[in-house]
Design an enzyme around this catalytic site. Structure first.
Site, PDB file in Angstrom:
ATOM      1  N   CYS A   1       0.847  -1.199   0.000  1.00 40.69           N
ATOM      2  CA  CYS A   1       0.000   0.000   0.000  1.00 40.69           C
ATOM      3  C   CYS A   1       0.879   1.244   0.000  1.00 40.69           C
ATOM      4  CB  CYS A   1      -0.917  -0.024   1.231  1.00 40.69           C
ATOM      5  SG  CYS A   1      -1.796   1.509   1.472  1.00 40.69           S
TER       6      CYS A   1
ATOM      7  N   CYS B   1      -0.162   3.951   2.503  1.00 35.96           N
ATOM      8  CA  CYS B   1       0.125   3.636   3.911  1.00 35.96           C
ATOM      9  C   CYS B   1       1.630   3.732   4.202  1.00 35.96           C
ATOM     10  CB  CYS B   1      -0.330   2.225   4.281  1.00 35.96           C
ATOM     11  SG  CYS B   1      -1.842   1.705   3.493  1.00 35.96           S
ATOM     12  N   ASP B   2       2.456   3.232   3.296  1.00 31.60           N
ATOM     13  CA  ASP B   2       3.873   3.046   3.633  1.00 31.60           C
ATOM     14  C   ASP B   2       4.848   3.844   2.764  1.00 31.60           C
ATOM     15  OD1 ASP B   2       3.176   1.126   5.607  1.00 31.60           O
ATOM     16  OD2 ASP B   2       2.794  -0.309   4.008  1.00 31.60           O
TER      17      ASP B   2
END
Ligand SMILES: Cc1cc2nc3c(=O)[nH]c(=O)nc-3n(C[C@H](O)[C@H](O)[C@H](O)COP(=O)(O)OP(=O)(O)OC[C@H]3O[C@@H](n4cnc5c(N)ncnc54)[C@H](O)[C@@H]3O)c2cc1C
Length: 319
Positions: free
Chosen positions: A139, A142-143
């Protein structure tokens, strides 16, 4: 005993739009949305992207904003959304209904709508598991921010892979898209953005055969040479190689799936089982987007409504 007209399993965009429409049709509906097992909030997988530029009526919004709007719309019709995971769905002939069990409770309903979506397919090459969350991710939203000024790779050739690469290019200094096929398939507008960034390099007809590193990822080994070497130095690998439909619960109930594990539906979002409907990323439609899931969900709500009206006087399990 409380009896629902319909229980919608899944609180992604599909489930939320289905709920809104069920509310408009005055159905007593309940949405069950697992959030803990996949760590996705209510709104589902769309919340993982910061650019949704193709949802009609909105020139640009983030996935989270779209999810919030759909949640508010469902709640405006007083449809309850419970953060519970459905663990079993069965039909009970004697009680003339379906029973949906969650980890916490059991619910009774005349119809069921599966909007369970899909989970991402994990990378399988050597090192993918060992370096998960230490350089291997799924993701970008997200990261991706962990990799400021780093070199990254996205594995995959779909429009989602292209969008993940574009997002990573905002953080990293260089992003490779590594794809086993001849040509990646971004939407034309995303293809142009890839060219424009100047930071994204596409490597086709190539597989990563090993992800290497010590504590964190340091390089990948390719199955062919790229610019004279089979080893590519980088700091992170993001998998975007597709999804596995979450259809197991439906299968246990006897719902028909295809060879990709997608639930087979007709144009009315009906499955092969009377009173059971499905929509969104879990079904067998070729083109999976927020708008297509939302549309199938709305159709499912209407079909559930029609089904209940038609079966009001008779047992729903006459077969
Ligand atoms: C990175 C990325 C970018 C994208 N960009 C776009 C875009 O720009 N435009 C666009 O239109 N589409 C985009 N898509 C595709 C779009 O996000 C999906 O097609 C859509 O969100 C699918 O929604 P869904 O509700 O069917 O499934 P999901 O969002 O997967 O929702 C299903 C929900 O069901 C829940 N669930 C599953 N099993 C159970 C259970 N047993 N009990 C209770 N709950 C359960 C899951 O937890 C999940 O929250 C993108 C996808 C990705 C990954």
């Amino acid at each position: 005993m409380e009896m629902y007209d319909t229980i919608i399993i899944g609180a992604g965009v599909t489930g939320l739009a289905t709920a809104m429409y069920a509310g408009r049709l005055n159905l007593k509906a309940l949405v069950l949305g697992a959030t803990s097992s996949n760590e996705l909030p209510i709104g589902g997988v769309i919340t993982l992207t910061d650019t949704v530029d193709n949802y009609p009526g909105f020139i640009h919004l983030t996935g989270e904003e779209l999810a919030k709007k759909l949640e508010e719309h469902a709640k405006d019709y007083d449809i309850p959304i419970k953060e519970e995971k459905a663990v079993d769905v069965s039909k009970n002939k004697k009680m003339n209904c379906f029973i949906v069990k969650t980890e916490e409770s059991a619910y009774y309903t005349k119809t069921v709508i599966f909007a369970t979506g899909a989970k991402w397919r994990e990378l399988l090459m050597k090192g993918a598991d060992a370096f998960k969350n230490r350089g291997v991710h799924y993701c970008a939203l997200c990261d991706g921010a962990l990799y400021r000024d780093k070199i990254l790779a996205v594995v995959g050739g779909s429009d989602t892979a292209a969008k993940e690469a574009l997002l990573l290019a905002q953080h990293g200094k260089k992003v490779y898209i590594i794809y086993r096929g001849d040509k990646i398939r971004p939407e034309p507008v995303n293809g142009k953005l890839i060219e424009k960034t100047g930071k994204i390099e596409v490597i086709t007809n190539t597989n990563i055969i090993e992800i290497k590193g010590d504590k964190f990822v340091k390089s990948v080994l390719l199955d062919g040479e790229y610019k004279g070497s089979k080893e590519l130095t980088l700091d992170g690998v993001f998998g975007a190689i597709g999804h596995i439909p979450l259809s197991d619960l439906a299968v246990k109930l006897g719902v028909k799936i295809n060879d990709k594990k997608e639930i087979t539906i007709d144009r009315d979002s009906k499955t092969n089982i009377a009173g059971v409907f499905a929509a969104g990323d879990v079904v067998d439609s070729g083109f999976k987007q927020a708008i297509t899931g939302v549309a199938e969900g709305v159709v499912a709500a209407h079909s559930a409504y029609t089904y209940i009206k038609e079966n009001e006087a008779v047992s729903v399990f006459d077969d």
